[in-house]
Design an enzyme around this catalytic site. Structure first.
Site, mmCIF file in Angstrom:
data_model
loop_
_atom_site.group_PDB
_atom_site.id
_atom_site.type_symbol
_atom_site.label_atom_id
_atom_site.label_comp_id
_atom_site.label_asym_id
_atom_site.label_seq_id
_atom_site.Cartn_x
_atom_site.Cartn_y
_atom_site.Cartn_z
ATOM 1 N N GLY A 1 14.749 7.323 -36.608
ATOM 2 C CA GLY A 1 14.207 8.042 -35.457
ATOM 3 C C GLY A 1 15.007 7.753 -34.198
ATOM 4 C CB ALA A 2 16.611 4.676 -32.923
ATOM 5 N N GLY B 1 0.823 -1.206 0.000
ATOM 6 C CA GLY B 1 0.000 0.000 0.000
ATOM 7 C C GLY B 1 0.855 1.253 0.000
ATOM 8 N N GLY B 2 0.657 2.098 1.027
ATOM 9 C CA GLY B 2 1.417 3.340 1.134
ATOM 10 C C GLY B 2 2.910 3.098 1.193
#
Lengths: 71, 472
Positions: free
Chosen positions: B365-366, B141-142
């Protein structure tokens, strides 16, 4: 414990380096795939014996296909 | 964010000798004899101290797993706030040792509110002081989101991280899963990317935390750099994939490298280490995995690392050998456009010195994404024979000359392709052309790479980015 070695990406099987029954150690090459115009070796991570080999040279494998099983 | 009930093991030993005693754990973390507690040893479920790590001042807090399984109430959360305020005042790294079921149920919303305040101060400190988490036991949880908000998460062998534990999962969804498979080293080290470093022993978890605190908190000046030949690690065939780790390790000073996320998105490696004594971060494509392609997970992993380095003023070295972005439906649906954009954004906004080295190839693009000149690289180096192009020359001429090649007889087609490719390479792909355009500054020999990179970093203004490190 059996470990399945799977293809990480779509590829052609360019070379099969091991045979069923071979003993392999970490870093050994199992097969060499051809993808993205590169030859990409598939290496052993944990040592053992090749108990099954599911591919032959010239096969096309999809992402997630089992290439070999190591026990 | 209520915690999963984690049954506290009843201590059979006196509290003083319990290995989960937070004072014992803090003592093990700091340099011998340097721990000074800054909060009281009480029943808050949390303890904080200040001390030295490898000689440098650091602050740490630790869950008290001997009380209600380390659950966090108002008082315990106040201990964490005290630790953070002290770390911010000192400009020192802050380390959290976690072993906690999450918020204290008995305190109700009061504890939720307190845990929220912890998250808020962690976010406020983000990018200002290094935050390192070591998860020693269950962190639910937290207590799971606490570490997740920090810069680096280390998982010890007993460490488990999950929002809800196996019991809740079983009762709500019917899934039968144990805590190891739900939130242990395998899922978080390999699949989720929640954890940066997995260790086999608790001692190793402390050791890696100390190394990280020193690398980020005590960066030092760049000094003498010894050269060594890095070309030995490249295979002879330009088509053959290889493991990039030996290159990264040889680029860095001996035995200083610490890889983050080694098993998650392994087609790019992110490694902290020292060059000439100074802390640097190395981002490298790893051709052995996925051919070194960038994909959605690796772009996101690299982007987070780049932003962390920039926030703490850690210069970067970017080792490029990339065939492109991984094509495919899976990638597109996985958000490779959105997640790939994070890497472009991270490099383009970075202000630290960042040097690029193209070892073999940088395509498409890389090429742009791997700290290209256009994104603001401090210096771009290339090894002889490297290729910078939109795509490989043969692939390019097959598109550019599709009709002409189709008209040729099959037996001569290959030959013509090679000729056209050589021509095209001259025009578009070689290092010489890249230098002409100004996207590569200099061709350097593999044997002089370390000193060239060190000199480029030393010559650049030593700046740091003015932003937090959101856990991308």
């Amino acid at each position: 414990m059996a470990e399945e070695i799977r293809a990480e990406m779509v590829a052609n099987v360019w070379k099969v380096v091991v045979a069923e029954g071979d003993a392999v150690s970490a870093g050994d090459t199992l097969v060499i795939l051809e993808s993205m115009k590169m030859e990409i070796p598939v290496l052993v991570e944990t040592p053992g014996t090749v108990s099954a080999l599911h591919v032959a040279e010239g096969d096309v494998v999809q992402e997630g296909d089992v290439l070999a099983v190591i026990e | 964010m209520t915690a999963a009930p984690v049954a506290p093991a009843k201590p059979v030993v006196p509290r003083e000798e319990d290995p989960r005693n937070p004072r014992r754990r803090l003592t093990a973390l700091f340099d011998e004899g340097s721990l000074e507690l800054i909060t009281a040893e009480d029943d808050s479920g949390m303890l904080a101290g200040i001390g030295r790590i490898e000689g440098a001042t650091s602050v740490a807090f630790c869950s008290d797993a001997t009380i209600q399984g380390g659950a966090m109430g108002k008082a315990g959360c106040q201990v964490i706030l005290t630790a953070y305020e002290r770390a911010l005042a000192e400009g020192a790294p802050v380390l959290g040792l976690w072993h906690s079921g999450g918020a204290r149920l008995r305190e109700g919303v009061v504890s939720l509110h307190a845990v929220g305040e912890v998250f808020a101060i962690m976010t406020r400190a983000s990018g200002k002081v290094p935050q390192i988490s070591v998860v020693l036991g269950p962190a639910a949880g937290g207590a799971a989101y606490g570490p997740a908000l920090t810069d680096v998460v280390i998982l010890g062998p007993e460490g488990r991280v999950f929002v809800t534990g196996p019991d809740v999962v079983r009762s709500v969804t019917g899934e039968d899963v144990d805590s190891l498979r739900l939130g242990g080293p395998e899922p978080h080290g390999r699949r989720s990317g929640v954890v940066h470093v997995v260790t086999d022993t608790q001692e190793a978890a402390y050791t890696e935390a100390r190394r990280l605190a020193a690398l980020l908190g005590d960066q030092r000046e760049i000094g003498e750099v010894e050269d060594r030949d890095l070309s030995d690690f490249l295979p002879e065939s330009a088509k053959r994939a290889y493991d990039v780790h030996p290159i990264v390790e040889s680029l860095l000073d001996e035995a200083t490298s610490l890889e983050l996320h080694p098993k998650w998105a392994p087609n790019v490696t992110t490694t902290l280490g020292r060059l000439g004594g100074r802390t640097v971060g190395v981002i490298a494509n790893n051709p052995l995995r996925l051919g070194g392609c960038l994909d959605s997970a690796s772009a996101e992993k690299a982007a987070r690392f780049v932003r962390m380095c920039d926030a703490f003023g850690v210069p970067m070295v970017v080792v490029v050998d990339v065939p492109g972005y991984l094509p495919g439906v899976g990638q597109e649906w996985d958000g490779v456009v959105r997640r790939g954009a994070k890497l472009l954004h991270a490099f383009a906004e970075a202000t630290v010195p960042r040097v690029t080295l193209v070892t073999r190839k940088a395509y498409g693009g890389a090429y742009i994404a791997m700290n290209s000149r256009s994104l603001g690289a401090t210096k771009v180096f290339a090894w002889p024979g490297a290729e910078v192009a939109v795509m490989g020359a043969v692939a390019a001429v097959r598109i550019l000359h599709r009709r002409r090649l189709a008209e040729l007889a099959a037996d001569v087609r290959g030959e013509v392709e090679v000729e056209l490719a050589a021509e095209h390479e001259q025009l578009a792909g070689g290092v010489a052309r890249a230098q002409e355009i100004g996207v590569v500054d200099e061709m350097i020999e593999p044997a002089h790479t370390r000193s060239a990179i060190a000199a480029a970093i030393a010559a650049a203004p030593q700046t740091r980015g003015n932003h937090g490190n959101i856990p991308l």
